[in-house]
Write an enzyme that holds these catalytic residues in place. Sequence first.
Site, PDB file in Angstrom:
ATOM      1  N   ASN A 158     -19.753 -20.333  -7.404  1.00 42.04           N
ATOM      2  CA  ASN A 158     -19.910 -20.570  -6.034  1.00 42.04           C
ATOM      3  C   ASN A 158     -18.818 -19.698  -5.589  1.00 42.04           C
ATOM      4  OD1 ASN A 158     -17.634 -22.060  -7.178  1.00 42.04           O
ATOM      5  ND2 ASN A 158     -17.741 -23.827  -5.722  1.00 42.04           N
ATOM      6  N   LYS A 181     -14.461 -14.112 -17.895  1.00 39.32           N
ATOM      7  CA  LYS A 181     -15.795 -14.440 -18.137  1.00 39.32           C
ATOM      8  C   LYS A 181     -16.421 -14.789 -16.976  1.00 39.32           C
ATOM      9  CE  LYS A 181     -18.397 -17.487 -19.186  1.00 39.32           C
ATOM     10  NZ  LYS A 181     -19.655 -17.298 -18.063  1.00 39.32           N
ATOM     11  N   SER A 235     -16.797 -27.122 -13.844  1.00 41.17           N
ATOM     12  CA  SER A 235     -17.125 -28.558 -13.751  1.00 41.17           C
ATOM     13  C   SER A 235     -16.020 -29.092 -14.722  1.00 41.17           C
ATOM     14  CB  SER A 235     -18.572 -28.711 -14.190  1.00 41.17           C
ATOM     15  OG  SER A 235     -18.624 -28.473 -15.606  1.00 41.17           O
ATOM     16  N   GLU A 256      -9.255 -25.998 -12.900  1.00 38.20           N
ATOM     17  CA  GLU A 256      -9.579 -26.324 -11.520  1.00 38.20           C
ATOM     18  C   GLU A 256     -11.025 -26.728 -11.680  1.00 38.20           C
ATOM     19  OE1 GLU A 256      -6.099 -25.005  -9.458  1.00 38.20           O
ATOM     20  OE2 GLU A 256      -7.742 -26.225  -9.026  1.00 38.20           O
ATOM     21  N   LEU A 257     -11.184 -28.166 -11.511  1.00 40.70           N
ATOM     22  CA  LEU A 257     -12.542 -28.695 -11.932  1.00 40.70           C
ATOM     23  C   LEU A 257     -13.310 -29.489 -10.788  1.00 40.70           C
ATOM     24  CD1 LEU A 257     -11.000 -30.248 -15.352  1.00 40.70           C
ATOM     25  CD2 LEU A 257     -11.990 -28.215 -15.027  1.00 40.70           C
ATOM     26  N   CYS A 290     -16.192 -26.865  -4.258  1.00 43.29           N
ATOM     27  CA  CYS A 290     -15.412 -27.938  -4.772  1.00 43.29           C
ATOM     28  C   CYS A 290     -14.603 -28.917  -3.970  1.00 43.29           C
ATOM     29  CB  CYS A 290     -14.568 -27.636  -6.082  1.00 43.29           C
ATOM     30  SG  CYS A 290     -13.222 -26.458  -5.152  1.00 43.29           S
ATOM     31  N   GLU A 387     -20.613 -35.458  -7.528  1.00 47.03           N
ATOM     32  CA  GLU A 387     -20.643 -34.401  -6.824  1.00 47.03           C
ATOM     33  C   GLU A 387     -21.871 -33.692  -6.451  1.00 47.03           C
ATOM     34  OE1 GLU A 387     -18.861 -31.132  -8.641  1.00 47.03           O
ATOM     35  OE2 GLU A 387     -17.252 -30.560  -7.247  1.00 47.03           O
TER      36      GLU A 387
HETATM   37  N1  LIG Z   1     -11.405 -26.945  -8.576  1.00 48.36           N
HETATM   38  C1  LIG Z   1     -11.819 -25.700  -8.122  1.00 48.36           C
HETATM   39  O1  LIG Z   1     -10.954 -24.997  -7.670  1.00 48.36           O
HETATM   40  C2  LIG Z   1     -13.433 -25.554  -8.383  1.00 48.36           C
HETATM   41  C3  LIG Z   1     -13.661 -24.235  -7.401  1.00 48.36           C
HETATM   42  C4  LIG Z   1     -15.093 -23.966  -7.808  1.00 48.36           C
HETATM   43  C5  LIG Z   1     -15.855 -24.697  -8.614  1.00 48.36           C
HETATM   44  N2  LIG Z   1     -15.633 -25.933  -8.940  1.00 48.36           N
HETATM   45  C6  LIG Z   1     -16.358 -26.874  -9.733  1.00 48.36           C
HETATM   46  O2  LIG Z   1     -17.304 -26.061 -10.494  1.00 48.36           O
HETATM   47  C7  LIG Z   1     -18.563 -26.664 -10.511  1.00 48.36           C
HETATM   48  C8  LIG Z   1     -19.609 -25.643 -10.399  1.00 48.36           C
HETATM   49  O3  LIG Z   1     -19.605 -24.545 -10.777  1.00 48.36           O
HETATM   50  P1  LIG Z   1     -20.238 -24.033 -12.165  1.00 48.36           P
HETATM   51  O4  LIG Z   1     -21.974 -24.767 -12.084  1.00 48.36           O
HETATM   52  O5  LIG Z   1     -20.468 -22.672 -12.378  1.00 48.36           O
HETATM   53  O6  LIG Z   1     -19.549 -24.976 -13.113  1.00 48.36           O
HETATM   54  P2  LIG Z   1     -19.812 -24.785 -14.945  1.00 48.36           P
HETATM   55  O7  LIG Z   1     -18.534 -25.715 -15.279  1.00 48.36           O
HETATM   56  O8  LIG Z   1     -21.152 -25.103 -15.363  1.00 48.36           O
HETATM   57  O9  LIG Z   1     -19.449 -23.404 -15.472  1.00 48.36           O
HETATM   58  C9  LIG Z   1     -18.290 -22.762 -15.019  1.00 48.36           C
HETATM   59  C10 LIG Z   1     -18.071 -21.518 -15.825  1.00 48.36           C
HETATM   60  O10 LIG Z   1     -17.886 -21.938 -17.145  1.00 48.36           O
HETATM   61  C11 LIG Z   1     -18.766 -21.497 -17.995  1.00 48.36           C
HETATM   62  N3  LIG Z   1     -19.214 -22.345 -19.254  1.00 48.36           N
HETATM   63  C12 LIG Z   1     -20.121 -23.350 -19.018  1.00 48.36           C
HETATM   64  N4  LIG Z   1     -20.083 -24.016 -20.155  1.00 48.36           N
HETATM   65  C13 LIG Z   1     -19.389 -23.195 -20.947  1.00 48.36           C
HETATM   66  C14 LIG Z   1     -19.005 -23.436 -22.465  1.00 48.36           C
HETATM   67  N5  LIG Z   1     -19.516 -24.369 -23.109  1.00 48.36           N
HETATM   68  N6  LIG Z   1     -18.215 -22.590 -22.810  1.00 48.36           N
HETATM   69  C15 LIG Z   1     -17.528 -21.513 -22.116  1.00 48.36           C
HETATM   70  N7  LIG Z   1     -17.668 -21.343 -20.858  1.00 48.36           N
HETATM   71  C16 LIG Z   1     -18.673 -22.110 -20.413  1.00 48.36           C
HETATM   72  C17 LIG Z   1     -19.982 -20.820 -17.114  1.00 48.36           C
HETATM   73  O11 LIG Z   1     -20.790 -19.900 -17.544  1.00 48.36           O
HETATM   74  C18 LIG Z   1     -19.274 -20.494 -15.720  1.00 48.36           C
HETATM   75  O12 LIG Z   1     -18.674 -19.363 -15.983  1.00 48.36           O
HETATM   76  C19 LIG Z   1     -18.302 -27.893  -9.715  1.00 48.36           C
HETATM   77  O13 LIG Z   1     -18.091 -29.031 -10.455  1.00 48.36           O
HETATM   78  C20 LIG Z   1     -17.369 -27.471  -8.836  1.00 48.36           C
HETATM   79  O14 LIG Z   1     -16.556 -28.809  -8.297  1.00 48.36           O
HETATM   80  C21 LIG Z   1     -14.148 -26.140  -8.835  1.00 48.36           C
HETATM   81  O1  LIG Z   2     -15.083 -24.422  -4.822  1.00 44.79           O
HETATM   82  C1  LIG Z   2     -13.852 -24.561  -4.780  1.00 44.79           C
HETATM   83  C2  LIG Z   2     -13.376 -23.120  -3.901  1.00 44.79           C
HETATM   84  O2  LIG Z   2     -11.848 -23.288  -4.703  1.00 44.79           O
HETATM   85  C3  LIG Z   2     -13.548 -23.180  -2.697  1.00 44.79           C
HETATM   86  S1  LIG Z   2     -12.097 -22.773  -1.650  1.00 44.79           S
HETATM   87  O3  LIG Z   2     -11.085 -22.101  -2.495  1.00 44.79           O
HETATM   88  O4  LIG Z   2     -11.930 -24.011  -0.753  1.00 44.79           O
HETATM   89  O5  LIG Z   2     -12.797 -21.703  -0.756  1.00 44.79           O
END
Ligand SMILES: NC(=O)c1ccc[n+]([C@@H]2O[C@H](COP(=O)([O-])OP(=O)(O)OC[C@H]3O[C@@H](n4cnc5c(N)ncnc54)[C@H](O)[C@@H]3O)[C@@H](O)[C@H]2O)c1
Ligand SMILES: O=C[C@H](O)CS(=O)(=O)O
Length: 484
Positions: A158, A181, A235, A256-257, A290, A387
């Site tokens: 994202n 990665k 996630s 960071e989830l 997020c 979410e």
């Molecule tokens: N807290 C934060 O700063 C923050 C920031 C951005 C996004 N997010 C969260 O991320 C989620 C959306 O992003 P997403 O769909 O890419 O999340 P995701 O967890 O599906 O994937 C994130 C990363 O993990 C990798 N991945 C997935 N499964 C894996 C595994 N089994 N082993 C190794 N790597 C693996 C994916 O390829 C990707 O690079 C939302 O829940 C959002 O809230 C949190």
């Molecule tokens: O999706 C979560 C990112 O951390 C967004 S931001 O840092 O608030 O731009």
Amino acid sequence: MVQLANPALLRDGGLIDGAWRQARSGETVAVTNPADGSVVGPVPRFSAQEVEQAIEAAEAAFGPWSQRAARERSAILKRWFELIVANADDLAAIMTAEQGKPLAEAKGEIVYAASFIEWFAEEAKRVYGDVIPAPQTDKRLIVLKQPVGICAAITPWNFPAAMITRKAAPALAAGCVMIVKPAEQTPLTALAIGQLAIEAGLPAGVLQIVTGEARTIGGVLTASDKVRKLSFTGSTEVGRILMAQCAPTIKRVSLELGGNAPFIVFDDADIEAAVVGAIASKYRNAGQTCVCANRLYVQSGIYDAFARRLAEEVAKLPVGAGTEKGVLIGPLIDDDAIAKVERHVEDAVSKGAHIVLGGKRHPLGGTFYEPTVITGVTPDMVVAREETFGPVAPLFRFETEEEVIAMANDTEFGLAAYFYTENARRTWRVAEALEYGMVGHNTGLISNEVAPFGGVKQSGIGREGSKYGIEEYLEIKYLCSAVR
Ligand SMILES: NC(=O)c1ccc[n+]([C@@H]2O[C@H](COP(=O)([O-])OP(=O)(O)OC[C@H]3O[C@@H](n4cnc5c(N)ncnc54)[C@H](O)[C@@H]3O)[C@@H](O)[C@H]2O)c1
Ligand SMILES: O=C[C@H](O)CS(=O)(=O)O
């Protein structure tokens, strides 16, 4: 095809040991444009053995990099920052092509991503230890801070630039080396930033970017005892898996989830300001953020007025491809994302919620969804617990401060929360009662490079950005020296 002023930024290889490489198997993964499904470009599908080669290259690079003077590392990071800013238009074009966000938002993210490199280029020179007054006169007690070593980063789609630099900048500033990665949906932005790191003078092996099947790459990085730290953004579900995979080698982890942000509007709030803040928080990146408002709690006295004003303003948000001038809401990342949004809205309506605006796929088709406002939302609905990650604002009604604090905290997540009130005493009560890592008061936008970004409960471990961010990549060493 993405039109670039600097075509060298569109890479089709992975960055291993300072070279752009293809997978030995010749296998590739196609990167597609969420706005129209077109192929933006291929990237390698590296094997486990090739990821191991990246770890070996990192091992060779760590000693020389960590032993350079901090000011030398700082100068290279500063150059990297300058090159990213100078190439912001091209980087934004690549990001919009693979992630879909409007160009203006993409450029904003590039500037935001670069700000972490600028910040940690300075922090690199301020990694201080301690001198502790010894309890015995013949001892001298010193605290040193030293880089963790080889670090792995796994990042989401994202925010394809900022989620990488928010990790790589402090890691490299501290003297660590990093293997990244990126998400399979958005690797091209990462590779372009990697190209600029090379041009900035980053030595081979200090920053590497590997692409391919997530479980394969993640499995190698988490199992290796040479990798001393994993920094993951994504996630909560995947965060749990990776944290468990790091346990056998006792790695440092930064997580960071997921989030589920409450956005609370009290009767005494400035309604117009709250509407502006709600839109900024909720609809940024089409709600795929997020920290975006996921549950909007509005006090009874202003509920109808707020709902009306919010719907009036949301109705003005133009939807379209991110390359179209003036568009503010782009496509969702993929079919699974739009299906989840549909499921959330349908569940809410089936349990009595009312669609004030939107509530269905956009006439543009594909993964475009109408900016949506729904009222009459209750805690038993899925939108209250999951979410949504889409442009949907569910409005809950509340009566008292105690009631809304209890509802806001009734979640396993604890990333960001927001509230609007003009009452000073209430400000402190609510800010201290909310169980979240980050709280916005009378604002819907809280993210920047100087403040600690991160969550509590199941939204993560650790902080990124700020003076705290570099500590994630440092180990504390205590030296006790007998001087007589
Ligand atoms: N807290 C934060 O700063 C923050 C920031 C951005 C996004 N997010 C969260 O991320 C989620 C959306 O992003 P997403 O769909 O890419 O999340 P995701 O967890 O599906 O994937 C994130 C990363 O993990 C990798 N991945 C997935 N499964 C894996 C595994 N089994 N082993 C190794 N790597 C693996 C994916 O390829 C990707 O690079 C939302 O829940 C959002 O809230 C949190
Ligand atoms: O999706 C979560 C990112 O951390 C967004 S931001 O840092 O608030 O731009």
